[in-house]
Scaffold this motif. Structure first.
Motif, mmCIF file in Angstrom:
data_model
loop_
_atom_site.group_PDB
_atom_site.id
_atom_site.type_symbol
_atom_site.label_atom_id
_atom_site.label_comp_id
_atom_site.label_asym_id
_atom_site.label_seq_id
_atom_site.Cartn_x
_atom_site.Cartn_y
_atom_site.Cartn_z
ATOM 1 N N ASP A 284 -4.875 3.350 -13.104
ATOM 2 C CA ASP A 284 -4.862 1.888 -12.960
ATOM 3 C C ASP A 284 -4.532 1.478 -11.524
ATOM 4 O O ASP A 284 -5.015 0.458 -11.033
ATOM 5 C CB ASP A 284 -3.845 1.261 -13.924
ATOM 6 N N THR A 285 -3.697 2.276 -10.860
ATOM 7 C CA THR A 285 -3.349 1.963 -9.470
ATOM 8 C C THR A 285 -4.524 2.287 -8.552
ATOM 9 O O THR A 285 -4.888 1.487 -7.685
ATOM 10 C CB THR A 285 -2.102 2.769 -9.035
ATOM 11 N N ALA A 286 -5.117 3.451 -8.763
ATOM 12 C CA ALA A 286 -6.163 3.926 -7.844
ATOM 13 C C ALA A 286 -7.425 3.065 -7.894
ATOM 14 O O ALA A 286 -8.149 2.980 -6.904
ATOM 15 C CB ALA A 286 -6.512 5.380 -8.134
ATOM 16 N N TRP A 287 -7.714 2.443 -9.037
ATOM 17 C CA TRP A 287 -8.947 1.654 -9.115
ATOM 18 C C TRP A 287 -8.708 0.142 -9.119
ATOM 19 O O TRP A 287 -9.579 -0.608 -8.711
ATOM 20 C CB TRP A 287 -9.786 2.070 -10.321
ATOM 21 N N ALA A 288 -7.541 -0.299 -9.591
ATOM 22 C CA ALA A 288 -7.338 -1.749 -9.692
ATOM 23 C C ALA A 288 -6.456 -2.291 -8.583
ATOM 24 O O ALA A 288 -6.389 -3.492 -8.383
ATOM 25 C CB ALA A 288 -6.729 -2.109 -11.047
ATOM 26 N N LYS A 289 -5.767 -1.416 -7.871
ATOM 27 C CA LYS A 289 -4.856 -1.912 -6.838
ATOM 28 C C LYS A 289 -5.283 -1.499 -5.438
ATOM 29 O O LYS A 289 -4.564 -1.739 -4.477
ATOM 30 C CB LYS A 289 -3.427 -1.415 -7.116
ATOM 31 N N CYS A 290 -6.424 -0.847 -5.325
ATOM 32 C CA CYS A 290 -6.944 -0.460 -4.007
ATOM 33 C C CYS A 290 -8.460 -0.414 -4.076
ATOM 34 O O CYS A 290 -9.013 0.183 -4.992
ATOM 35 C CB CYS A 290 -6.408 0.903 -3.583
ATOM 36 N N PRO B 187 0.806 -1.233 0.000
ATOM 37 C CA PRO B 187 0.000 0.000 0.000
ATOM 38 C C PRO B 187 0.838 1.281 0.000
ATOM 39 O O PRO B 187 0.561 2.208 -0.761
ATOM 40 C CB PRO B 187 -0.829 -0.123 1.274
ATOM 41 N N SER B 188 1.852 1.331 0.845
ATOM 42 C CA SER B 188 2.660 2.553 0.900
ATOM 43 C C SER B 188 3.314 2.837 -0.450
ATOM 44 O O SER B 188 3.348 3.981 -0.908
ATOM 45 C CB SER B 188 3.740 2.408 1.980
ATOM 46 N N TYR B 189 3.806 1.801 -1.095
ATOM 47 C CA TYR B 189 4.426 1.989 -2.414
ATOM 48 C C TYR B 189 3.387 2.516 -3.412
ATOM 49 O O TYR B 189 3.644 3.435 -4.191
ATOM 50 C CB TYR B 189 5.038 0.681 -2.924
ATOM 51 N N LYS B 190 2.200 1.918 -3.364
ATOM 52 C CA LYS B 190 1.158 2.296 -4.325
ATOM 53 C C LYS B 190 0.780 3.767 -4.184
ATOM 54 O O LYS B 190 0.577 4.452 -5.176
ATOM 55 C CB LYS B 190 -0.082 1.396 -4.139
ATOM 56 N N ILE B 191 0.707 4.248 -2.949
ATOM 57 C CA ILE B 191 0.288 5.643 -2.781
ATOM 58 C C ILE B 191 1.462 6.595 -2.976
ATOM 59 O O ILE B 191 1.306 7.674 -3.550
ATOM 60 C CB ILE B 191 -0.443 5.865 -1.421
ATOM 61 N N GLN B 192 2.649 6.194 -2.528
ATOM 62 C CA GLN B 192 3.809 7.089 -2.687
ATOM 63 C C GLN B 192 4.167 7.253 -4.165
ATOM 64 O O GLN B 192 4.594 8.327 -4.585
ATOM 65 C CB GLN B 192 5.018 6.539 -1.920
ATOM 66 N N SER B 193 4.004 6.170 -4.936
ATOM 67 C CA SER B 193 4.394 6.242 -6.345
ATOM 68 C C SER B 193 3.338 6.936 -7.208
ATOM 69 O O SER B 193 3.569 7.188 -8.386
ATOM 70 C CB SER B 193 4.671 4.837 -6.884
ATOM 71 N N THR B 194 2.196 7.231 -6.626
ATOM 72 C CA THR B 194 1.146 7.922 -7.400
ATOM 73 C C THR B 194 0.888 9.309 -6.784
ATOM 74 O O THR B 194 1.496 10.286 -7.205
ATOM 75 C CB THR B 194 -0.142 7.074 -7.418
ATOM 76 N N LEU B 195 0.077 9.338 -5.718
ATOM 77 C CA LEU B 195 -0.216 10.622 -5.074
ATOM 78 C C LEU B 195 1.073 11.294 -4.576
ATOM 79 O O LEU B 195 1.254 12.506 -4.735
ATOM 80 C CB LEU B 195 -1.188 10.417 -3.912
ATOM 81 N N GLY B 196 1.963 10.492 -3.994
ATOM 82 C CA GLY B 196 3.223 11.039 -3.477
ATOM 83 C C GLY B 196 3.988 11.785 -4.565
ATOM 84 O O GLY B 196 4.511 12.883 -4.335
ATOM 85 N N PHE C 223 -6.303 7.091 -1.254
ATOM 86 C CA PHE C 223 -6.715 6.678 -2.598
ATOM 87 C C PHE C 223 -8.060 7.297 -2.969
ATOM 88 O O PHE C 223 -8.296 7.621 -4.128
ATOM 89 C CB PHE C 223 -6.741 5.150 -2.731
ATOM 90 N N GLY C 224 -8.920 7.463 -1.980
ATOM 91 C CA GLY C 224 -10.182 8.153 -2.245
ATOM 92 C C GLY C 224 -9.909 9.568 -2.746
ATOM 93 O O GLY C 224 -10.504 10.029 -3.727
ATOM 94 N N TYR C 225 -8.984 10.226 -2.086
ATOM 95 C CA TYR C 225 -8.611 11.591 -2.488
ATOM 96 C C TYR C 225 -7.979 11.574 -3.889
ATOM 97 O O TYR C 225 -8.314 12.402 -4.746
ATOM 98 C CB TYR C 225 -7.626 12.159 -1.468
ATOM 99 N N LEU C 226 -7.095 10.610 -4.102
ATOM 100 C CA LEU C 226 -6.421 10.506 -5.403
ATOM 101 C C LEU C 226 -7.428 10.259 -6.530
ATOM 102 O O LEU C 226 -7.297 10.809 -7.626
ATOM 103 C CB LEU C 226 -5.391 9.365 -5.354
ATOM 104 N N ARG C 227 -8.440 9.448 -6.252
ATOM 105 C CA ARG C 227 -9.474 9.210 -7.254
ATOM 106 C C ARG C 227 -10.148 10.517 -7.644
ATOM 107 O O ARG C 227 -10.479 10.729 -8.810
ATOM 108 C CB ARG C 227 -10.512 8.215 -6.721
ATOM 109 N N GLY C 228 -10.336 11.372 -6.657
ATOM 110 C CA GLY C 228 -10.929 12.688 -6.940
ATOM 111 C C GLY C 228 -10.050 13.489 -7.883
ATOM 112 O O GLY C 228 -10.545 14.133 -8.822
ATOM 113 N N LEU C 229 -8.739 13.450 -7.653
ATOM 114 C CA LEU C 229 -7.821 14.171 -8.546
ATOM 115 C C LEU C 229 -7.892 13.587 -9.953
ATOM 116 O O LEU C 229 -7.948 14.322 -10.949
ATOM 117 C CB LEU C 229 -6.378 14.072 -8.033
ATOM 118 N N CYS C 230 -7.870 12.257 -10.031
ATOM 119 C CA CYS C 230 -7.932 11.594 -11.339
ATOM 120 C C CYS C 230 -9.224 11.961 -12.066
ATOM 121 O O CYS C 230 -9.213 12.288 -13.253
ATOM 122 C CB CYS C 230 -7.877 10.072 -11.180
ATOM 123 N N PHE C 231 -10.330 11.899 -11.319
ATOM 124 C CA PHE C 231 -11.630 12.196 -11.926
ATOM 125 C C PHE C 231 -11.646 13.613 -12.504
ATOM 126 O O PHE C 231 -12.104 13.838 -13.626
ATOM 127 C CB PHE C 231 -12.756 12.029 -10.904
#
Lengths: 460, 225
Positions: free
Chosen positions: A115-121, A87-96, A141-149
């Protein structure tokens, strides 16, 4: 800045736009347009400046990179402990990275992020319970989805889902008329078996307003009939609103915060109009989360609470069993081993673990807990919208292995699952892995064992 | 040199440490937003406080949470490292003599033998933390140079202090290096992820309030961390 005809930063606000997007089977054109969708970097930066507050900033900054979150994530476990699923890698490598680069990211990065925000969390929030700092990557990830959207990088079905809420105030294309007709139809059907049964629409000052998941009128109308029968047997003074009856929020899964608010407001407006004493929400996890737990914040209720006391269906059932409004025929209790799927959205994120156990104590003779269970239970594998996204079907099916093994370990062949998302995921895992299980909502189970008072029985 | 590093430089580093941490606390709390965080911090606050206290305390108890229990090896490393890190410098006799000399008061002290034991235990734990970072793929992927830097900032004062107190090599050299590295650590705390010195408590309190107010704390028994 390049935007596609279907894949763009605009919101779906009309039926016509929705039809056009739906006509693009599986989002073929949509995803091909996404390859060329430009990132509006200024807008992204402005959004970060405005919305990235100290809680998330601190989480991103102080993460000690200890890796304790790894084993908490069912997707990591299901993918043979692939380090890229930590999880930490997934969020640091995207939102981070987006934060570090102040929004200066490109198209390929945003597609990877999507792909990370919806398929990996699945935003199950389990990792937050295992982090010594309490860093909740589901929230991030909820917040990140908002940015993506907001940038148009959102899975096709999610864009449609949020559009549905914007156009129909429901996750599916069901008009007020369709909904009221379905209620009338079900009342007629079930009245034959339960004398005097009604589905009161828009009754003012009722004790309980009942709200549902759009899938029920659309695909499982009998669920509404069963709910009516149980309310009728329990002598509940209840009603459904003609408008504002939909509890779910694909907009929440999509990260469309504006549509989240619109949807929840429609339910609160119904409460305001009909003045019930309380609300009961159907057997759906994210619907309850959206309308009862998060909704008050989207709509700016300073109390953090919906306008009236709101119960998840399991709370209503537990209350009805406790107070004797529903009585179980002991001979009809479930005799075989049975297990219970704890939904992340109303167990971990709303504290209803005991309520579920209370119900099981009334209806089952051989109840078997999954390991781990309650707040620590794993996501069914299909939460956070993942069930509904074709692009990630393979990833979803891999994730189902954890729930499959948890169920198998109980030895039970019957799974009670009072959540539409979990119910779907468990149905699909049976389809994919053939482990010979059955899965049920509470309503049909209760209806098969509840004692029906003589005056409600039809004359032979 | 000794006068300088234990005089003006010490005042400066302690000043930066305390003021820096106060700023971090204020910025964190001011940056909380009830609507964006979706937690009504100032409504149902009693539930929030209850959740916050529980969320902090259970995580300060070794094996007090499920996460600690399912990771016993790391839990031991974590507590040995942090206990050594905090107890040794604060309660060391030599430090408290200095404190009494300068400020006129001292704290309860531990014996030098205990201090040695804690230092060696803490350094051993640090060594295993490094090995763990390299050996475990799920930790390796997260690790970057910054993680090693903050670890170095925290262990160098202990290595130099140990060498100085045991008169291994040039006493003056290790002593000055010990004081300087200690001051580097103090200054680094507010500016790096070592700020978790206070942010651990704030972050834990925040998630505790989240669960205590919103996510079931007002209905269930409170989250079983």
């Amino acid at each position: 800045m390049a935007e596609g005809k279907l894949c763009n930063r605009n919101m779906i606000n009309t039926e016509e736009e929705l039809r056009t997007l739906l006509a693009d089977t599986s989002g073929k054109q949509y995803y091909s347009e996404m390859m060329d969708l430009d990132v509006d970097r200024d807008k992204l930066k402005a959004t970060l400046d405005k919305t990235l507050k100290s809680r998330l900033k601190t989480w991103l900054e102080i993460c000690a990179h200890c890796g304790l979150c790894a084993d908490s994530c069912f997707i990591y476990l299901a993918n043979n402990k692939d380090p890229k699923q930590v999880p930490s890698y997934k969020i640091q490598s995207t939102l981070g990275q987006i934060v570090k680069k102040k929004g200066n990211v490109d198209n390929a990065f945003m597609r990877m992020t999507m792909d990370t925000a919806w398929a990996k969390c699945t935003c199950c929030n389990r990792c937050g319970m295992y982090c010594p700092f309490g860093i909740d990557m589901g929230v991030m990830f909820g917040y990140l989805r908002g940015l993506c959207f907001s940038q148009g990088f959102v899975p096709w079905e999610m864009k449609i889902g949020s559009g549905m809420h914007r156009v129909y105030r429901a996750q599916m294309d069901i008009s007020t008329e369709d909904w009221v007709d379905t209620c009338e139809w079900m009342a007629e059907e079930y009245e034959e078996d339960y004398v005097g049964l009604k589905i009161p629409v828009d009754k003012k000052n009722a004790n309980t307003i009942y709200t549902v998941n759009a899938r029920e009128p659309k695909h499982y109308p009998e669920d509404i009939g069963e709910a009516a029968a149980l309310f009728h047997i329990a002598g509940e003074d209840w009603t459904v609103p003609s408008e504002g009856w939909e509890e779910t929020s694909l907009a929440m899964f999509a990260g469309d915060w504006e549509a989240c608010k619109l949807q929840v407001q429609s339910v609160y407006d119904a409460i305001d109009r009909l003045k019930p004493k309380r609300m009961v929400v159907t057997e759906c996890g994210h619907a309850y989360r959206a309308t009862v737990i998060e909704g008050p914040y989207w709509t700016g209720q300073k109390s953090g609470k919906p306008p009236v006391e709101s119960l998840h269906y399991v709370e209503w059932v537990a209350e009805a069993l406790r107070t004797g409004k529903l009585k179980i025929d002991p001979a009809k209790k479930i005799k075989e081993p049975v297990t219970y799927q704890d939904s992340c959205n109303y167990i971990r994120n709303a504290g209803l673990g005991d309520t579920a156990r209370e119900i099981m104590s009334y209806i089952a003779e051989d109840f078997r807990e999954m390991t781990p269970c309650r707040e620590h239970n794993f996501c069914c594998g299909g939460g956070g919208g993942l069930n509904g996204i074709g692009r990630y079907r393979e990833e979803r099916n891999i994730g189902l292995k954890i729930k499959r093994d948890q169920i198998l370990a109980t030895g039970a062949k019957l799974v009670i699952s009072p959540c539409h998302n979990c119910w779907d995921a468990i149905r699909d895992l049976e389809e994919v892995y053939h482990i010979g299980i059955r899965w049920r909502f509470l309503k049909p189970i209760l209806l098969s064992m509840v004692i029906i008072p003589d005056h409600l029985k039809p004359e032979e | 040199m000794y006068q300088f590093v234990t005089g003006p430089l010490a005042w400066l580093s302690f000043g930066i440490f305390f003021i820096g941490l106060i700023v971090r606390i204020v910025l964190y709390i001011r940056g909380l937003d009830w609507q964006a965080d979706r937690v009504t911090y100032s409504v149902n606050t009693s539930y929030g406080i209850k959740g916050a206290i529980r969320s902090i305390i259970v995580w300060l108890i070794p094996f007090g949470t499920r996460s600690w229990r399912v990771n016993p090896g790391f839990t031991i490393l974590f507590f040995v490292f942090h206990i050594g890190l905090l107890v040794t410098p604060v309660f060391l006799q030599a430090h408290n003599i200095l404190l009494k000399e300068r400020l006129g008061f001292g704290l309860f002290t531990i014996s030098d033998c205990t201090a040695d034991f804690l230092t060696i235990a803490m350094l051993t734990a640090a060594a295993f933390i490094i090995i763990r970072r390299i050996a475990l793929s799920e930790v390796r992927i997260l690790t970057d140079w910054y993680d090693y830097l903050v670890l170095a900032i925290t262990v160098i004062p202990f290595i130099t202090g140990f060498l100085a107190s045991h008169l291994i090599g040039d006493y003056q050299f290790w002593l000055i290096l010990h004081i300087l590295s200690g001051e580097v650590m103090l200054i680094a705390i507010p500016f790096t992820k070592l700020s978790h010195f206070v942010l651990f408590f704030l972050s834990r309190a925040q998630i505790g309030m989240d669960y205590g107010i919103k996510r079931g704390g007002m209905k269930g028994k409170g989250l079983a961390w």
